[in-house]
Write an enzyme that holds these catalytic residues in place. Sequence first.
Site, PDB file in Angstrom:
ATOM      1  N   ASP A  40      -2.453   2.344   6.961  1.00 17.24           N
ATOM      2  CA  ASP A  40      -1.815   1.820   5.753  1.00 17.24           C
ATOM      3  C   ASP A  40      -1.544   0.320   5.845  1.00 17.24           C
ATOM      4  O   ASP A  40      -1.650  -0.404   4.853  1.00 17.24           O
ATOM      5  CB  ASP A  40      -0.501   2.559   5.468  1.00 17.24           C
ATOM      6  CG  ASP A  40      -0.725   4.042   5.220  1.00 17.24           C
ATOM      7  OD1 ASP A  40      -1.832   4.392   4.752  1.00 17.24           O
ATOM      8  OD2 ASP A  40       0.175   4.844   5.508  1.00 17.24           O
ATOM      9  N   CYS A  77     -15.770  -5.173  15.163  1.00 19.35           N
ATOM     10  CA  CYS A  77     -15.031  -6.133  15.987  1.00 19.35           C
ATOM     11  C   CYS A  77     -14.028  -5.472  16.938  1.00 19.35           C
ATOM     12  O   CYS A  77     -13.373  -6.147  17.731  1.00 19.35           O
ATOM     13  CB  CYS A  77     -14.322  -7.160  15.113  1.00 19.35           C
ATOM     14  SG  CYS A  77     -12.884  -6.498  14.262  1.00 19.35           S
ATOM     15  N   GLU A  99      -2.419  -1.941  -5.666  1.00 25.36           N
ATOM     16  CA  GLU A  99      -3.686  -1.384  -6.111  1.00 25.36           C
ATOM     17  C   GLU A  99      -3.489  -0.751  -7.476  1.00 25.36           C
ATOM     18  O   GLU A  99      -2.468  -0.121  -7.729  1.00 25.36           O
ATOM     19  CB  GLU A  99      -4.153  -0.318  -5.121  1.00 25.36           C
ATOM     20  CG  GLU A  99      -5.268  -0.798  -4.248  1.00 25.36           C
ATOM     21  CD  GLU A  99      -5.742   0.303  -3.317  1.00 25.36           C
ATOM     22  OE1 GLU A  99      -6.951   0.450  -3.191  1.00 25.36           O
ATOM     23  OE2 GLU A  99      -4.905   0.988  -2.729  1.00 25.36           O
ATOM     24  N   ASP A 137       0.854  -1.183   0.000  1.00 25.97           N
ATOM     25  CA  ASP A 137       0.000   0.000   0.000  1.00 25.97           C
ATOM     26  C   ASP A 137       0.885   1.226   0.000  1.00 25.97           C
ATOM     27  O   ASP A 137       1.647   1.446   0.942  1.00 25.97           O
ATOM     28  CB  ASP A 137      -0.909   0.002   1.238  1.00 25.97           C
ATOM     29  CG  ASP A 137      -1.815   1.226   1.257  1.00 25.97           C
ATOM     30  OD1 ASP A 137      -2.592   1.390   0.300  1.00 25.97           O
ATOM     31  OD2 ASP A 137      -1.732   2.025   2.206  1.00 25.97           O
TER      32      ASP A 137
HETATM   33 ZN   LIG Z   1     -13.456  -5.570  12.230  1.00 30.43          ZN
END
Ligand SMILES: [Zn+2]
Length: 358
Positions: free
Chosen positions: A346, A339, A264, A180
């Site tokens: 990044d 969660c 990407e 990234d």
């Molecule tokens: Zn999560």
Amino acid sequence: MLRAYKYRLLPNITQSIGFSKTFGCVRFFWNKQAEIFNSYNKENNDKVVYKTSTEFRNEIAWMREVSAAALQQKEIDFKEYKKQMFNKKRKEKLGKPVFKKRHERQSFRLPNGKFYIIGDRIQIEKIGKVKFIQDRPLPENCKLMSVTVSKDTTGAYYASILVETQIIHYEKTGKSVGVDVGVKSFAKLSDGTEIRNPHFFRDSQARLKRAQRRLRRKQKGSRRRNKCRLKVAKLYKQTANQRNNFLQVESTRIVKNYDIIKIEDLNVEGMMQNRRLAKSIADAYFSKFFLMLEYKCKWYGKTLIKIPRFYPSSKMCSCCGSVKKELKLSERTYHCDVCGHEEDRDLNAAKNINAMGV
Ligand SMILES: [Zn+2]
């Protein structure tokens, strides 16, 4: 596989005179051929006769002072140019051969056998042993094919050496990685590795800006302005070289360490419209970096995967997979509301990139 290695040449005065003579003769020869070519019309069809470089050398004494091979190479170039002009399959049409001018970039080429590398010098036919800056080594057991000697508009000399080399694939590591490219650091890898922007990027950028500002204040056409312009050109070249070296080193390191590299498919243009991001992006040359990763993967037998743009790599939680509606650029840490996962923004994105298409 053919590859070119470009080195800075440091000729002494005698050698640079030799180079100038060769540039001149080669240019003269090309321009003569172009003149003959352009004199063609339908009526005198059979009268167009080209003189060979040997004939030129027999007639003109100063043409014998330079390497015959350099002229022969230019002769080959001219024939190839003519062939390409009349090549109907060619997409991009070539115009008539144009005259080469003295103040443009100058160059000549020598084939294998007319130059050798001896230590920190290149032995060039009719010129002698020219010192050069060997900032990266030629591959072992490569075959020298040709050398192109050039002089750019700032007056610097270069030798571009074309070699035939067998690329040896890098050893497999069994590892896959997501990359990234970031704002804060240059890049973050999904295994936690960080590639920082070197400090000298900012320093040289600042120096270049100061020099550009000084140049704007100088009077047009003045001697000082000219001096200043040369300084800006040199700083600019230096900055570009630094960045290029950095990208070369980092892209090689990644290709060496991982078998599958995922990036990407960046929309650099779209990102440029965001003004806060523009500078960093221009600075880091992301697209150039990706291009290097791409061709190096090909060379060294590794795999590059481009993740489609619409994949929400930064908005998704790398732990549970839930996707946020919004993520501000200022949020440097990813907080997952589902969660409770917390991670560097990044790194979270790099992990998502790596998870894609496993
Ligand atoms: Zn999560």
